[in-house]
Design a protein around this motif. Structure first.
Motif, PDB file in Angstrom:
ATOM      1  N   LYS A 171     -23.112  -0.505   8.828  1.00 19.28           N
ATOM      2  CA  LYS A 171     -23.282  -0.910   7.427  1.00 19.28           C
ATOM      3  C   LYS A 171     -22.228  -0.283   6.518  1.00 19.28           C
ATOM      4  N   GLN A 172     -21.239   0.380   7.101  1.00 21.14           N
ATOM      5  CA  GLN A 172     -20.258   1.074   6.263  1.00 21.14           C
ATOM      6  C   GLN A 172     -19.089   0.164   5.873  1.00 21.14           C
ATOM      7  N   ALA A 173     -18.513   0.473   4.736  1.00 19.29           N
ATOM      8  CA  ALA A 173     -17.264  -0.167   4.344  1.00 19.29           C
ATOM      9  C   ALA A 173     -16.136   0.483   5.155  1.00 19.29           C
ATOM     10  N   ASP A 200     -13.230   1.773   4.461  1.00 18.82           N
ATOM     11  CA  ASP A 200     -12.689   3.033   3.954  1.00 18.82           C
ATOM     12  C   ASP A 200     -13.645   4.206   4.172  1.00 18.82           C
ATOM     13  N   GLN A 201     -14.925   3.938   3.949  1.00 22.04           N
ATOM     14  CA  GLN A 201     -15.956   4.955   4.205  1.00 22.04           C
ATOM     15  C   GLN A 201     -15.919   5.406   5.658  1.00 22.04           C
ATOM     16  N   VAL A 238       0.841  -1.202   0.000  1.00 25.62           N
ATOM     17  CA  VAL A 238       0.000   0.000   0.000  1.00 25.62           C
ATOM     18  C   VAL A 238       0.876   1.252   0.000  1.00 25.62           C
ATOM     19  N   VAL A 281      -5.590   6.236   4.815  1.00 21.98           N
ATOM     20  CA  VAL A 281      -5.044   5.023   4.209  1.00 21.98           C
ATOM     21  C   VAL A 281      -4.749   3.967   5.271  1.00 21.98           C
ATOM     22  N   ARG A 332     -11.619  -6.648  10.080  1.00 21.32           N
ATOM     23  CA  ARG A 332     -12.786  -7.379   9.605  1.00 21.32           C
ATOM     24  C   ARG A 332     -12.368  -8.738   9.030  1.00 21.32           C
ATOM     25  N   GLU A 333     -11.254  -8.731   8.311  1.00 22.90           N
ATOM     26  CA  GLU A 333     -10.788  -9.982   7.706  1.00 22.90           C
ATOM     27  C   GLU A 333     -10.433 -11.024   8.772  1.00 22.90           C
ATOM     28  N   ALA A 385     -16.547 -10.937   9.096  1.00 22.56           N
ATOM     29  CA  ALA A 385     -17.555  -9.897   8.844  1.00 22.56           C
ATOM     30  C   ALA A 385     -18.766 -10.057   9.754  1.00 22.56           C
ATOM     31  N   LYS A 391      -8.421  -5.148   7.719  1.00 19.85           N
ATOM     32  CA  LYS A 391      -7.726  -6.333   8.252  1.00 19.85           C
ATOM     33  C   LYS A 391      -8.404  -6.838   9.526  1.00 19.85           C
ATOM     34  N   LEU A 417      -7.090   0.571   5.896  1.00 17.56           N
ATOM     35  CA  LEU A 417      -6.481  -0.755   5.740  1.00 17.56           C
ATOM     36  C   LEU A 417      -6.607  -1.578   7.020  1.00 17.56           C
ATOM     37  N   TYR A 449       1.194   4.129  -2.722  1.00 14.11           N
ATOM     38  CA  TYR A 449       0.793   5.478  -2.277  1.00 14.11           C
ATOM     39  C   TYR A 449       1.913   6.475  -2.569  1.00 14.11           C
TER      40      TYR A 449
END
Lengths: 685, 685
Positions: free
Chosen positions: A460-462, A464-465, A284, A434, A444-445, A449, A442, A438, A288
């Protein structure tokens, strides 16, 4: 060679022993030093060496090199300061920094320097405070006695005195280390990154090497350069081949005394996940950095740490997968357990320690992801979040008696914490988006989820959002806002609308619960039983062993010496001329323009970097290398690739420390950087 | 579940055995099937099932589902085609693709479909050709007999016939698989990625799941839809709970029969380095995707494979670090060795096989970095370089007799190779600069900046510089240029000024030398001795075992069944309604607009995805799931997280295959995508 915080040594039969060991200064192996090198360190010599050495509280080593408070460390140890003083307009990392006059020296926002002044044994006090206790009660009692002992030691001078209770030999000994604390530390000189980190990541942890990895700082007290009695002047000639040399520094952490089951847990839940996450962050940041010069400036600062950590952990993982290491560890553990089993008194008292530690490894593994992501906050990789957690927890903790607080919020630790919190270093919102985005991804991963906590955080957000919304809404980038929240305490926190404060508040009960569960179910059990294993080792070996590294002052002795690398002889020295030969003109092998301009004036035969047999580890960066007379002959900045296995064992055949030669420092500081006055100051005896 | 090319099974005592096994169609476990499910596959049934199944040569499975050449596979198996047909103006991955009429079906540039028609045992011919040979001679003799046998099998019909020599049981048996080859494969239907890959990376390899991971293709011959006699019509009701089901597909590779020392080599030189490199590439792509919509389109295509591979290898690594697996492997190996030692005839002939394999692991480890980076070209991650190497080597190899060529350039393999080489799929120079620059950097990192080969390649340039210069200068993105160089042969290559051709030419001697060294020092020894171990297994178990997966047609039988996940009961089915409940509106949990529009018309109670006990692995993606009547009841697209350990063993308690329910396919194809005519075609018996 800065510390990498993931998690004292047995002799390795059949391997050269000389130089092994990171010795506390109150327990130097005088007989061995005399037998091997004909040198016995006297009491005054040891005291002088202790007072001439220093620690950068954030994770490096340093030394005093003049009576006027001049301090030497590595460029990569002062890099955070150099970056914090830089801006989109002025990039001191690229261009270097030189204060030709005292008034041009600029204060580093977050460097605290510590000078060890006294060591006191408090083993009996700590042990009697925790006697008969288990789990949570054990942990709380230990925190309380630590808080009391350090407060008593500090007394009323907390601005200039710092005291830490140090756990040595995994609970075998507890010592209070009393430091003089310097918080006004100013930047004097930093060469260009191209000189300090010539060869970049490809050459990192390699040798031959050509790095001018040095920065000079100066400590101030009451607005004036501090007066320093014990310091290390530069030697006339610098290190010679086969010369006996000493390193006094702050090795951060070794795992030479972990049990087999702890090593496996470290491998599977520490090294591997961390390596994978660092790799991704590296990618990343690399990409960047390509989006513009300011992005490159910010990303490069992050990249150094990421790439360095990656190499360290990769080396550690490779060592751990080496059947030779595991065989050795199995034999050592079996031998110690046999020794205990053969002595009825020990057997009853200590025999169950290994199995007790084994039994909590499953819990350690299950807790590792939430502990890392939530408990330690790695799922929220942002300065804003770190500030928010400090403020939220600090408000809560400071309302409690000193002995009942989380250790990082005790009175003894407040000055360092406040230095961080009130730092004037800029925070860059776009960049933070950034790293935060990220790390949330990670989290969430790794937790899934469908994890309730993940859902609580993200809704309900992603990721990055969510990260962007937080950062767009926060005011915590402003130190005045942070100061007001810190001063305002619980009321200020409760009424704050800052999104990061609200986030930190909302998740704190869960984060604390995970930490507490880990402390009582795993840490307390490991600590109690590691103490027992330490007792077994003392019974077996006496005190002729050194403790695992603890980021406290240690001495290593050794000598200047090359090595045989799978049949290839590696000479101990490189020269300044060699750097010019290695220069390709392309990053990271491009020497700075200042060097080419000065080339004709330089002594190209001057030794530049060199290797020694000293036993060091991350945290030793910036350590002085001195001779028998207490003179600087070099500056530690790295180890060779084999030194990375030093986390688990020391192999004197191939493990080498890498240093800048003192003669190269004065040569280049004077002839390239116009620092003749500094050279005079450093060489004055 | 596409294949991941890094590298047949013993029973695992104490674990449910039913469903274990990826059986070749000429050796189905008929007795077990009868005993467990009261079903015996008849000869006609097997033949029909074989002919209804298909392989996508690039790494997936498929099936024929109508008499007019309609083919079903996964969306992620056809994704490369969908991407290749997309452009900056038209993004079929985001928007989906539907050919309502035959003339709207568009040819996929690089999809070759294979239908297995005949299996022939050639074990004796292969073994007698290599008898008494070692190292390089063994390898060359094996390549030569393979080339001869496949050429003889193909005869003069190489455009429509394909023959591969398949090495089963690690050299225990050699079979020739004769396929009908379809190269004119056209895209018929692909739903939006948001539907096909709902839940994205977080849900990948997880269950409950809600993915419409399907694409329809159609094979053409002579410009018309191919006439297909054996195909699988859709069943009326789809899979039912506890129903016996069959999967016929192409599992790519398992490592269930490797020796302990080979497993350790795989872990240290295969899994770990690959995981670290994939992580970094992932980070690069994530950040690249943020620089604009076209960048996002290109990066997302790469990211799917990277993230999928990452999860696969991570699951494999975790399985390999699980002490339970290693204990089981140690016991199995020890038992087999004891069995051999107990039989004097076997002992003399086979007893040394394990040690022989152990002895070459050191060479395997030392060669792994240059073999990967240079020999297999991973240091040059660019389509341009792949083309260049094919052209350079092809010119050289095609001038030799068929039996003396590298296997990938034999006559039998030329059609697939030419399809790739002459593909009209666009190459994107800016994107290639990113992947090439990164891979060159990784090559320098892993081989060292001072490595002679690295210096030969890069000279004084930085990797990114070098990559950009190559790409700015090449014409290999144009298929006509590639065709001219291919047709022009050695002269055209020698006089080409294309920088990639010159690079491939310059490094080819070294790349071939590394490959050759690996083949003779490692591969030949492993193959010879694996054959001996296979003989030991046959002596111990007879043919009641299945071979490790080889990306050839296998059948797995099993049943629809949930599982118990550490105390949590996982039901076997999800529903279409569940997908709407999981929809957050934010990527990757945002259902496409087409679904919301059609929601009122959909049967929300319709089973959507489901799990079965079938034993599958990467490569099985796109496999049909059929019932006893040879009707489609589902479409395989994934396994649960526990299935990743399937590389090394099958654990029937928790290992599950994940499929799209046939009823969900017809429901949504008709009601959301307007494919009523396709539904009619698929359901016609």
């Amino acid at each position: 060679m800065r510390i990498h915080w993931l998690l004292a040594a047995l002799a390795i039969p059949g391997i050269t022993l000389a130089a092994e060991g990171m010795w506390t200064l109150d327990n130097l192996p005088a007989k061995r030093m005399q037998a091997e090198y004909g040198f016995t360190p006297g009491g005054d010599w040891v005291k002088h060496v202790m007072l001439g050495s220093a620690r950068i509280a954030g994770g490096c080593s340093a030394s005093f090199i003049s009576k006027d408070g001049l301090v030497m460390t590595n460029h990569h140890c002062a890099a955070e300061c150099v970056e914090q003083l830089s801006s989109a307009q002025k990039n001191y990392m690229n261009d270097g920094f030189m204060a030709n006059k005292r008034e041009q020296e600029v204060r580093c926002p977050e460097i605290e320097l510590n000078r060890l002044e006294q060591i006191k044994d408090v083993t009996e006090q700590v042990k009697s405070a925790t006697k008969g206790l288990d789990g949570e009660a054990f942990k709380r009692a230990q925190d309380a006695i630590n808080a009391r002992l350090s407060s008593e030691c500090v007394g009323s001078d907390k601005d200039t005195v710092r005291c830490d209770v140090v756990n040595l030999y995994h609970g075998g000994r507890y010592h209070v280390y009393k430091y003089h604390r310097f918080q006004d530390t100013r930047l004097v000189w930093a060469p260009e990154r191209a000189a300090a980190f010539f060869g970049g990541d490809p050459d990192n942890f390699n040798f031959p090497r050509y790095d001018l990895d040095i920065s000079l700082l100066r400590v101030y007290e009451n607005g004036k350069p501090a007066v320093i009695k014990d310091y290390f002047p530069f030697s006339k000639n610098g290190a010679q081949d086969a010369e006996m040399v000493f390193v006094t520094g702050q090795p951060g952490r070794t795992q030479r005394q972990l049990t087999l089951s702890q090593l496996a847990t470290l491998r599977d839940t520490g090294l591997i996940p961390r390596l994978l996450q660092l790799s991704e962050l590296r990618g990343v940041m690399e990409q960047y950095a390509k989006t513009g010069p300011e992005a490159a400036r910010l990303a490069e600062a992050e990249l150094f740490g990421v790439e360095n950590g990656f190499k360290v952990f990769k080396g550690q993982l490779e060592t751990m997968l080496d059947p030779a290491l595991m065989k050795k560890k199995q034999e050592d553990e079996a031998a110690l357990r046999r020794f205990v089993a053969s002595r009825p008194d020990l057997k009853t008292r200590l025999g169950g320690a290994w199995d007790a530690i084994d039994r909590v490894q499953q819990a350690a593994r299950q807790l590792s992801v939430p502990l890392t992501m939530v408990g330690r906050g790695r799922g929220f990789d942002s300065h804003y979040f770190q500030y928010a957690r400090m403020l939220v927890r600090g408000a809560d903790e400071r309302s409690k008696p000193n002995g009942e607080r989380l250790p990082e919020f005790t009175d003894a630790n407040t000055p360092e914490l406040e230095q961080t919190l009130f730092s004037t270093a800029p925070v860059y919102p776009d960049f933070e988006k950034v790293t935060l985005g990220l790390s949330l991804t990670k989290m969430r991963e790794s937790m899934g989820a469908d994890d309730a906590f993940v859902k609580q955080v993200l809704g309900k957000q992603a990721p990055d959002q969510f990260a962007a919304a937080l950062i767009d809404g926060t005011k915590l980038g402003d130190p005045a806002v942070r100061k007001a929240l810190w001063t305002g305490g619980k009321d200020a926190i409760a009424s704050s609308n800052d999104p990061f404060i609200k986030l930190a508040l909302a998740i704190d009960p869960h984060a604390r619960a995970i930490r507490k569960q880990f402390e009582q179910d795993v840490e307390a059990v490991e600590q109690k039983n590691s103490e027992l294993i330490a007792q077994a080792r003392f019974a077996q070996q006496g005190l002729d062993a050194y403790p695992d590294a603890t980021f406290t002052l240690r001495m290593s002795y050794g000598e200047v010496k090359g090595w045989d690398d799978a049949g290839k002889k590696i000479a101990p020295f490189t020269t300044i001329g060699g750097a010019f030969e290695r220069d390709t003109g392309a990053e990271p092998f491009a020497l700075p323009a200042s060097w080419h301009k000065a080339k004709d004036r330089l002594n190209l035969a001057q030794p530049f970097n060199f290797v020694t047999t000293n036993d060091i580890i991350g945290g030793n960066s910036g350590s002085p290398m001195i001779n028998r007379n207490g003179e600087i002959v070099g500056l530690i900045f790295d180890g060779n690739i084999h030194s990375l296995g030093g986390a688990f064992w020391y192999d004197g055949r191939i493990n080498r420390t890498v240093a800048v030669h003192s003669g190269a420092i004065t040569e280049m500081l004077g002839k390239i950087y116009g620092g003749e006055n500094l050279v005079r100051e450093m060489t004055a005896h």
